[in-house]
Design a protein around this motif. Structure first.
Motif, PDB file in Angstrom:
ATOM      1  N   ARG A 197       0.829  -1.208   0.000  1.00 53.75           N
ATOM      2  CA  ARG A 197       0.000   0.000   0.000  1.00 53.75           C
ATOM      3  C   ARG A 197       0.861   1.255   0.000  1.00 53.75           C
ATOM      4  O   ARG A 197       0.411   2.325  -0.368  1.00 53.75           O
ATOM      5  CB  ARG A 197      -0.923   0.013   1.224  1.00 53.75           C
ATOM      6  CG  ARG A 197      -2.009  -1.058   1.189  1.00 53.75           C
ATOM      7  CD  ARG A 197      -2.812  -1.048   2.474  1.00 53.75           C
ATOM      8  NE  ARG A 197      -1.953  -1.290   3.625  1.00 53.75           N
ATOM      9  CZ  ARG A 197      -2.369  -1.171   4.889  1.00 53.75           C
ATOM     10  NH1 ARG A 197      -3.607  -0.795   5.141  1.00 53.75           N
ATOM     11  NH2 ARG A 197      -1.552  -1.421   5.889  1.00 53.75           N
ATOM     12  N   TYR A 198       2.106   1.118   0.411  1.00 55.23           N
ATOM     13  CA  TYR A 198       2.999   2.272   0.440  1.00 55.23           C
ATOM     14  C   TYR A 198       3.722   2.481  -0.888  1.00 55.23           C
ATOM     15  O   TYR A 198       4.484   3.419  -1.027  1.00 55.23           O
ATOM     16  CB  TYR A 198       4.043   2.109   1.546  1.00 55.23           C
ATOM     17  CG  TYR A 198       3.533   2.501   2.906  1.00 55.23           C
ATOM     18  CD1 TYR A 198       2.928   1.564   3.725  1.00 55.23           C
ATOM     19  CD2 TYR A 198       3.640   3.807   3.357  1.00 55.23           C
ATOM     20  CE1 TYR A 198       2.451   1.919   4.975  1.00 55.23           C
ATOM     21  CE2 TYR A 198       3.167   4.165   4.611  1.00 55.23           C
ATOM     22  CZ  TYR A 198       2.575   3.218   5.408  1.00 55.23           C
ATOM     23  OH  TYR A 198       2.102   3.577   6.638  1.00 55.23           O
ATOM     24  N   GLU A 199       3.476   1.606  -1.845  1.00 55.08           N
ATOM     25  CA  GLU A 199       4.237   1.669  -3.087  1.00 55.08           C
ATOM     26  C   GLU A 199       4.110   3.025  -3.771  1.00 55.08           C
ATOM     27  O   GLU A 199       5.051   3.534  -4.337  1.00 55.08           O
ATOM     28  CB  GLU A 199       3.762   0.551  -4.025  1.00 55.08           C
ATOM     29  CG  GLU A 199       4.601   0.403  -5.280  1.00 55.08           C
ATOM     30  CD  GLU A 199       6.022  -0.046  -4.977  1.00 55.08           C
ATOM     31  OE1 GLU A 199       6.906   0.251  -5.787  1.00 55.08           O
ATOM     32  OE2 GLU A 199       6.236  -0.671  -3.919  1.00 55.08           O
ATOM     33  N   PHE A 200       2.926   3.614  -3.744  1.00 49.89           N
ATOM     34  CA  PHE A 200       2.733   4.883  -4.435  1.00 49.89           C
ATOM     35  C   PHE A 200       2.319   5.987  -3.464  1.00 49.89           C
ATOM     36  O   PHE A 200       1.737   6.980  -3.860  1.00 49.89           O
ATOM     37  CB  PHE A 200       1.675   4.725  -5.535  1.00 49.89           C
ATOM     38  CG  PHE A 200       2.046   3.690  -6.553  1.00 49.89           C
ATOM     39  CD1 PHE A 200       3.000   3.965  -7.514  1.00 49.89           C
ATOM     40  CD2 PHE A 200       1.476   2.436  -6.525  1.00 49.89           C
ATOM     41  CE1 PHE A 200       3.361   3.007  -8.448  1.00 49.89           C
ATOM     42  CE2 PHE A 200       1.827   1.472  -7.460  1.00 49.89           C
ATOM     43  CZ  PHE A 200       2.775   1.760  -8.423  1.00 49.89           C
ATOM     44  N   ARG A 201       2.607   5.795  -2.208  1.00 51.12           N
ATOM     45  CA  ARG A 201       2.253   6.804  -1.221  1.00 51.12           C
ATOM     46  C   ARG A 201       3.481   7.590  -0.801  1.00 51.12           C
ATOM     47  O   ARG A 201       4.574   7.408  -1.322  1.00 51.12           O
ATOM     48  CB  ARG A 201       1.593   6.139  -0.015  1.00 51.12           C
ATOM     49  CG  ARG A 201       0.207   5.561  -0.335  1.00 51.12           C
ATOM     50  CD  ARG A 201      -0.402   4.902   0.865  1.00 51.12           C
ATOM     51  NE  ARG A 201      -0.556   5.838   1.977  1.00 51.12           N
ATOM     52  CZ  ARG A 201      -1.026   5.482   3.172  1.00 51.12           C
ATOM     53  NH1 ARG A 201      -1.363   4.224   3.390  1.00 51.12           N
ATOM     54  NH2 ARG A 201      -1.140   6.366   4.134  1.00 51.12           N
ATOM     55  N   ALA A 202       3.279   8.483   0.164  1.00 48.00           N
ATOM     56  CA  ALA A 202       4.362   9.347   0.618  1.00 48.00           C
ATOM     57  C   ALA A 202       5.470   8.527   1.271  1.00 48.00           C
ATOM     58  O   ALA A 202       5.284   7.368   1.653  1.00 48.00           O
ATOM     59  CB  ALA A 202       3.821  10.385   1.592  1.00 48.00           C
ATOM     60  N   TYR A 203       6.614   9.161   1.398  1.00 49.27           N
ATOM     61  CA  TYR A 203       7.784   8.522   2.007  1.00 49.27           C
ATOM     62  C   TYR A 203       7.429   8.009   3.397  1.00 49.27           C
ATOM     63  O   TYR A 203       6.966   8.768   4.252  1.00 49.27           O
ATOM     64  CB  TYR A 203       8.904   9.547   2.083  1.00 49.27           C
ATOM     65  CG  TYR A 203      10.220   9.019   2.599  1.00 49.27           C
ATOM     66  CD1 TYR A 203      10.930   8.057   1.895  1.00 49.27           C
ATOM     67  CD2 TYR A 203      10.763   9.512   3.784  1.00 49.27           C
ATOM     68  CE1 TYR A 203      12.148   7.593   2.351  1.00 49.27           C
ATOM     69  CE2 TYR A 203      11.985   9.053   4.248  1.00 49.27           C
ATOM     70  CZ  TYR A 203      12.673   8.091   3.529  1.00 49.27           C
ATOM     71  OH  TYR A 203      13.880   7.634   3.991  1.00 49.27           O
ATOM     72  N   PRO A 204       7.635   6.709   3.668  1.00 52.30           N
ATOM     73  CA  PRO A 204       7.209   6.146   4.957  1.00 52.30           C
ATOM     74  C   PRO A 204       8.095   6.531   6.132  1.00 52.30           C
ATOM     75  O   PRO A 204       7.710   6.324   7.283  1.00 52.30           O
ATOM     76  CB  PRO A 204       7.253   4.636   4.707  1.00 52.30           C
ATOM     77  CG  PRO A 204       8.246   4.465   3.613  1.00 52.30           C
ATOM     78  CD  PRO A 204       8.127   5.682   2.746  1.00 52.30           C
TER      79      PRO A 204
END
Length: 355
Positions: free
Chosen positions: A162-169
């Motif tokens: 789910r973080y693949e295209f989200r903001a920097y984790p």
């Protein structure tokens, strides 16, 4: 004729009929020469600090120097040495720039991105903050048979897509992902943990926010050798072990891999989990070792190792089932060191494995 006229006549006779007509000598130093010297000095300082960008100082220095030389040669200003100085400073600038560019090219050839390495490549780390796991600017690739201080094991990926295209984790979450992924990779490629070089530690690099924004998701897993630099690869490949040796190493892998984790300093919960995996490894060991055939020289030691597994399983299960930190420490003390037993060492020797 007056005395003045007589004296003037004598002067005319002395100098051949008339006073010579001399050109006036300039008294002012060339301002262009001064400006050129200032620009030339600035270009030398700048080339040491900003490299090629120092061109913005060097070009005016050369221009001012050339114009100043022309002024002096035409007799409009004095100070030929000062006028030539900007040109000499420009030559010095050019030499320094050439040396700097040559050094940069050599460094670029020598150092490369860790993301460009292949699994199994050995390298020397560059200087950086040892407390931060970010990908360094570059590393120096080394032959694994030459002294080196790191070996690339592979790359971990994010478990939560789910973080693949989200903001920097963030650094903390990326490090958590890398720790989990790199431990799995480490277990898969270092199939004989006791033979790891001394001072080997599993570490990883994670992308910075700027690299993440450009699509960088790779988390590089590597072994860092903090003690003596080894001159051999830590990974075991199929060309380095026989089928029989590999079968034995796989049988004892969970035991040899997780026992040091349980005995090392760290969170009790993680160590308790490692103890449970060691117990599971001992539970499976008799069936794993029963999948012979084994060389005749190794059979007695392997049979003894299988017999010892039940008692070892019970000790490690006791550790895994503890409920308090104090009881965990007490149970772990009864287990003993994580080194192979005499039976395992004898089996390794009979199979031709390094003790």
């Amino acid at each position: 004729m007056s005395l003045t006229e007589a004296a003037w006549g004598e002067e005319k006779d002395r100098y051949g009929g008339g006073a010579r007509d001399w050109a006036p000598v300039p008294h002012r130093i060339s301002g262009l020469a001064v400006a050129g010297v200032v620009a030339g000095v600035a270009s030398i300082v700048a080339v040491l600090l900003i490299g090629l960008a120092s061109l913005f100082f060097a070009v005016p220095a050369a221009g001012f120097g050339l114009a100043a030389v022309i002024q002096v040669r035409r007799g409009l200003r004095r100070g030929l040495g000062l006028a030539v100085s900007p040109l000499l400073l420009t030559v010095v600038w050019a030499v320094l720039l050439a040396v700097g560019l040559g050094g940069s090219a050599a460094a670029a050839k020598r150092y490369e991105s860790v993301t460009g390495l292949r699994a199994g490549d050995c390298f020397d780390r560059t200087e950086g903050d040892p407390e931060r796991p970010f990908i360094p600017a570059g590393v120096e690739r080394r032959d694994c048979t030459a002294p080196h201080d790191a070996e690339l094991l592979g790359w971990a990926t994010t478990d939560d897509q789910r973080y693949e295209f989200r903001a920097y984790p963030g650094e903390a979450l990326l490090s958590e992902w890398a720790a989990a992924g790199c431990r799995r990779i480490h277990r898969d490629v270092i199939i004989d943990p006791p033979t790891q070089p001394a001072g080997a530690h599993l570490r990883w690099y994670v992308p910075r926010e700027t690299e993440w924004a450009k699509g960088g998701r790779a988390m590089s897993c590597y072994l860092s050798f903090d003690g003596e630099r080894p001159s051999r690869p830590a990974r075991l490949t199929s060309d380095r072990v026989t089928e029989v040796q590999l079968r034995f190493l796989v049988a004892v892998l969970d035991i040899r891999y997780h026992a040091p984790i349980a005995l090392a300093d760290g969170p009790i919960a993680d160590r308790r989990t490692a103890a449970a995996k060691v117990a599971a490894g001992y539970s499976l060991l008799p069936s794993q070792l029963g999948r012979g055939p084994w060389p005749a020289a190794a059979e007695p030691a392997i049979a003894r190792l299988a017999e010892e597994s039940t008692e070892a399983r019970d000790r490690w299960m006791t550790v895994a089932e503890t409920r308090t930190d104090e009881s965990f420490t007490e149970a772990l003390a009864a287990v003993g060191p994580a080194t192979p037993t005499d039976a395992e060492l004898a089996a390794r020797a009979a199979l031709g494995l390094t003790p």
